[in-house]
Design a protein around this motif. Structure first.
Motif, PDB file in Angstrom:
ATOM      1  N   ALA A  20      96.174  31.842  42.197  1.00 26.36           N
ATOM      2  CA  ALA A  20      95.563  33.116  42.572  1.00 26.36           C
ATOM      3  C   ALA A  20      94.879  32.993  43.932  1.00 26.36           C
ATOM      4  CB  ALA A  20      94.564  33.565  41.508  1.00 26.36           C
ATOM      5  N   ARG A  21      94.225  31.876  44.169  1.00 22.07           N
ATOM      6  CA  ARG A  21      93.584  31.671  45.477  1.00 22.07           C
ATOM      7  C   ARG A  21      94.621  31.537  46.577  1.00 22.07           C
ATOM      8  NH1 ARG A  21      88.703  27.667  45.537  1.00 22.07           N
ATOM      9  NH2 ARG A  21      87.176  29.327  45.450  1.00 22.07           N
ATOM     10  N   THR A  22      95.713  30.823  46.298  1.00 24.96           N
ATOM     11  CA  THR A  22      96.781  30.650  47.277  1.00 24.96           C
ATOM     12  C   THR A  22      97.420  31.993  47.611  1.00 24.96           C
ATOM     13  OG1 THR A  22      97.235  28.414  46.485  1.00 24.96           O
ATOM     14  CG2 THR A  22      98.993  29.492  47.727  1.00 24.96           C
ATOM     15  N   ARG A  23      97.599  32.832  46.596  1.00 22.64           N
ATOM     16  CA  ARG A  23      98.192  34.154  46.801  1.00 22.64           C
ATOM     17  C   ARG A  23      97.197  35.124  47.437  1.00 22.64           C
ATOM     18  NH1 ARG A  23     102.735  35.812  44.611  1.00 22.64           N
ATOM     19  NH2 ARG A  23     101.992  37.943  44.422  1.00 22.64           N
ATOM     20  N   LYS A  24      95.933  34.692  47.523  1.00 21.50           N
ATOM     21  CA  LYS A  24      94.868  35.528  48.087  1.00 21.50           C
ATOM     22  C   LYS A  24      94.769  36.854  47.338  1.00 21.50           C
ATOM     23  CE  LYS A  24      95.128  33.300  52.498  1.00 21.50           C
ATOM     24  NZ  LYS A  24      95.548  33.318  53.850  1.00 21.50           N
ATOM     25  N   VAL A  25      94.636  36.728  46.010  1.00 21.20           N
ATOM     26  CA  VAL A  25      94.469  37.912  45.166  1.00 21.20           C
ATOM     27  C   VAL A  25      93.182  38.610  45.600  1.00 21.20           C
ATOM     28  CG1 VAL A  25      94.123  38.734  42.809  1.00 21.20           C
ATOM     29  CG2 VAL A  25      95.718  36.864  43.249  1.00 21.20           C
ATOM     30  N   SER A  26      93.261  39.900  45.761  1.00 25.70           N
ATOM     31  CA  SER A  26      92.138  40.721  46.202  1.00 25.70           C
ATOM     32  C   SER A  26      90.960  40.597  45.252  1.00 25.70           C
ATOM     33  CB  SER A  26      92.595  42.182  46.279  1.00 25.70           C
ATOM     34  OG  SER A  26      91.502  43.058  46.249  1.00 25.70           O
ATOM     35  N   GLY A  27      89.789  40.400  45.810  1.00 27.05           N
ATOM     36  CA  GLY A  27      88.579  40.337  44.996  1.00 27.05           C
ATOM     37  C   GLY A  27      88.359  41.627  44.237  1.00 27.05           C
ATOM     38  N   GLN A  28      88.694  42.745  44.856  1.00 28.97           N
ATOM     39  CA  GLN A  28      88.552  44.040  44.194  1.00 28.97           C
ATOM     40  C   GLN A  28      89.502  44.133  43.004  1.00 28.97           C
ATOM     41  OE1 GLN A  28      86.237  46.472  44.943  1.00 28.97           O
ATOM     42  NE2 GLN A  28      86.938  47.273  42.977  1.00 28.97           N
ATOM     43  N   GLN A  29      90.706  43.613  43.152  1.00 29.41           N
ATOM     44  CA  GLN A  29      91.667  43.631  42.057  1.00 29.41           C
ATOM     45  C   GLN A  29      91.172  42.761  40.899  1.00 29.41           C
ATOM     46  OE1 GLN A  29      95.638  42.375  43.076  1.00 29.41           O
ATOM     47  NE2 GLN A  29      96.527  43.260  41.244  1.00 29.41           N
ATOM     48  N   VAL A  30      90.602  41.612  41.220  1.00 22.30           N
ATOM     49  CA  VAL A  30      90.054  40.726  40.184  1.00 22.30           C
ATOM     50  C   VAL A  30      88.912  41.432  39.462  1.00 22.30           C
ATOM     51  CG1 VAL A  30      88.812  38.569  39.757  1.00 22.30           C
ATOM     52  CG2 VAL A  30      90.729  38.609  41.367  1.00 22.30           C
ATOM     53  N   GLU A  31      88.039  42.065  40.214  1.00 25.62           N
ATOM     54  CA  GLU A  31      86.901  42.769  39.619  1.00 25.62           C
ATOM     55  C   GLU A  31      87.373  43.913  38.716  1.00 25.62           C
ATOM     56  OE1 GLU A  31      83.113  45.471  41.026  1.00 25.62           O
ATOM     57  OE2 GLU A  31      83.959  44.040  42.435  1.00 25.62           O
ATOM     58  N   ASP A  32      88.303  44.719  39.198  1.00 25.79           N
ATOM     59  CA  ASP A  32      88.828  45.834  38.411  1.00 25.79           C
ATOM     60  C   ASP A  32      89.481  45.329  37.125  1.00 25.79           C
ATOM     61  OD1 ASP A  32      87.968  47.518  40.425  1.00 25.79           O
ATOM     62  OD2 ASP A  32      89.977  47.853  41.262  1.00 25.79           O
ATOM     63  N   PHE A  33      90.268  44.273  37.250  1.00 31.01           N
ATOM     64  CA  PHE A  33      90.943  43.709  36.083  1.00 31.01           C
ATOM     65  C   PHE A  33      89.920  43.169  35.087  1.00 31.01           C
ATOM     66  CE2 PHE A  33      92.946  40.465  33.554  1.00 31.01           C
ATOM     67  CZ  PHE A  33      94.113  41.094  33.147  1.00 31.01           C
ATOM     68  N   SER A  34      88.918  42.481  35.582  1.00 31.01           N
ATOM     69  CA  SER A  34      87.904  41.891  34.720  1.00 31.01           C
ATOM     70  C   SER A  34      87.153  42.963  33.936  1.00 31.01           C
ATOM     71  CB  SER A  34      86.923  41.080  35.562  1.00 31.01           C
ATOM     72  OG  SER A  34      85.921  40.522  34.763  1.00 31.01           O
ATOM     73  N   VAL A  35      86.778  44.026  34.600  1.00 32.74           N
ATOM     74  CA  VAL A  35      86.065  45.117  33.929  1.00 32.74           C
ATOM     75  C   VAL A  35      86.952  45.731  32.854  1.00 32.74           C
ATOM     76  CG1 VAL A  35      85.141  47.449  34.257  1.00 32.74           C
ATOM     77  CG2 VAL A  35      84.528  45.619  35.850  1.00 32.74           C
ATOM     78  N   ARG A  36      88.193  46.039  33.213  1.00 36.90           N
ATOM     79  CA  ARG A  36      89.125  46.644  32.256  1.00 36.90           C
ATOM     80  C   ARG A  36      89.367  45.705  31.065  1.00 36.90           C
ATOM     81  NH1 ARG A  36      93.565  47.027  35.210  1.00 36.90           N
ATOM     82  NH2 ARG A  36      94.717  45.435  34.092  1.00 36.90           N
ATOM     83  N   TYR A  37      89.552  44.432  31.350  1.00 38.95           N
ATOM     84  CA  TYR A  37      89.812  43.440  30.308  1.00 38.95           C
ATOM     85  C   TYR A  37      88.626  43.338  29.345  1.00 38.95           C
ATOM     86  CZ  TYR A  37      90.927  38.941  28.189  1.00 38.95           C
ATOM     87  OH  TYR A  37      91.193  37.932  27.302  1.00 38.95           O
ATOM     88  N   ASN A  38      87.424  43.280  29.893  1.00 37.11           N
ATOM     89  CA  ASN A  38      86.234  43.164  29.049  1.00 37.11           C
ATOM     90  C   ASN A  38      86.012  44.414  28.208  1.00 37.11           C
ATOM     91  OD1 ASN A  38      85.553  40.521  29.750  1.00 37.11           O
ATOM     92  ND2 ASN A  38      84.527  41.209  31.604  1.00 37.11           N
ATOM     93  N   LEU A  39      86.302  45.585  28.771  1.00 40.65           N
ATOM     94  CA  LEU A  39      86.183  46.821  28.001  1.00 40.65           C
ATOM     95  C   LEU A  39      87.189  46.851  26.857  1.00 40.65           C
ATOM     96  CD1 LEU A  39      85.621  49.487  30.803  1.00 40.65           C
ATOM     97  CD2 LEU A  39      83.963  48.673  29.110  1.00 40.65           C
ATOM     98  N   GLU A  40      88.414  46.397  27.111  1.00 47.12           N
ATOM     99  CA  GLU A  40      89.437  46.353  26.066  1.00 47.12           C
ATOM    100  C   GLU A  40      89.033  45.394  24.954  1.00 47.12           C
ATOM    101  OE1 GLU A  40      93.070  45.331  28.059  1.00 47.12           O
ATOM    102  OE2 GLU A  40      93.255  47.295  28.983  1.00 47.12           O
ATOM    103  N   ARG A  41      88.453  44.273  25.319  1.00 53.60           N
ATOM    104  CA  ARG A  41      88.021  43.295  24.303  1.00 53.60           C
ATOM    105  C   ARG A  41      86.899  43.871  23.427  1.00 53.60           C
ATOM    106  NH1 ARG A  41      87.358  37.235  25.816  1.00 53.60           N
ATOM    107  NH2 ARG A  41      86.877  37.336  23.631  1.00 53.60           N
ATOM    108  N   LYS A  42      85.983  44.629  24.044  1.00 55.20           N
ATOM    109  CA  LYS A  42      84.890  45.234  23.275  1.00 55.20           C
ATOM    110  C   LYS A  42      85.436  46.239  22.273  1.00 55.20           C
ATOM    111  CE  LYS A  42      80.879  44.791  26.234  1.00 55.20           C
ATOM    112  NZ  LYS A  42      79.852  45.507  26.998  1.00 55.20           N
ATOM    113  N   GLN A  43      86.467  46.974  22.668  1.00 60.43           N
ATOM    114  CA  GLN A  43      87.052  47.972  21.780  1.00 60.43           C
ATOM    115  C   GLN A  43      87.756  47.327  20.602  1.00 60.43           C
ATOM    116  OE1 GLN A  43      89.536  50.383  24.281  1.00 60.43           O
ATOM    117  NE2 GLN A  43      87.806  51.534  25.114  1.00 60.43           N
ATOM    118  N   LEU A  44      88.273  46.125  20.782  1.00 69.65           N
ATOM    119  CA  LEU A  44      88.993  45.436  19.706  1.00 69.65           C
ATOM    120  C   LEU A  44      88.032  44.864  18.655  1.00 69.65           C
ATOM    121  CD1 LEU A  44      91.766  43.572  21.719  1.00 69.65           C
ATOM    122  CD2 LEU A  44      91.994  45.640  20.320  1.00 69.65           C
ATOM    123  N   ARG A  45      86.801  44.689  19.004  1.00 65.07           N
ATOM    124  CA  ARG A  45      85.833  44.074  18.069  1.00 65.07           C
ATOM    125  C   ARG A  45      85.344  45.048  17.065  1.00 65.07           C
ATOM    126  NH1 ARG A  45      82.332  40.041  21.882  1.00 65.07           N
ATOM    127  NH2 ARG A  45      84.085  38.841  22.526  1.00 65.07           N
TER     128      ARG A  45
END
Length: 89
Positions: A64-89
């Motif tokens: 991911a660092r080599t591909r220079k994944v956008s920090g904004q993309q990581v942040e957006d994904f992280s928020v979405r991922y964490n929200l999905e996990r909360k809904q599954l609980r």
């Protein structure tokens, strides 16, 4: 042509992020099993599994660092991922 490249890169980066988070979760589960295990033989197998998951996570993180994944993309994904996990609980 640049729009296609950008779109493809974003899609591949999103797939990489999904894989990174999946491996991170597998690693956490393997750690939990190892910590709760009481058998010696299982401990060796579980320790190997934990080390394998950690190595895979490190490799994917470097990719991911080599591909220079956008920090904004990581942040957006992280928020979405964490929200999905909360809904599954």
């Amino acid at each position: 042509m640049d729009a296609k490249k950008t779109s493809a890169k974003l899609q591949h980066d999103a797939e990489l992020l999904e894989l990174i988070y999946a491996v991170r979760d597998q690693s956490a589960r393997a750690h939990k099993i190892l910590n709760n295990s009481t058998e010696g033989a299982t401990d060796l197998r579980q320790q190997a599994q934990v080390e394998l998951q950690e190595g895979l996570f490190d490799f994917l993180h470097r990719q991911a660092r080599t591909r220079k994944v956008s920090g904004q993309q990581v942040e957006d994904f992280s928020v979405r991922y964490n929200l999905e996990r909360k809904q599954l609980r």
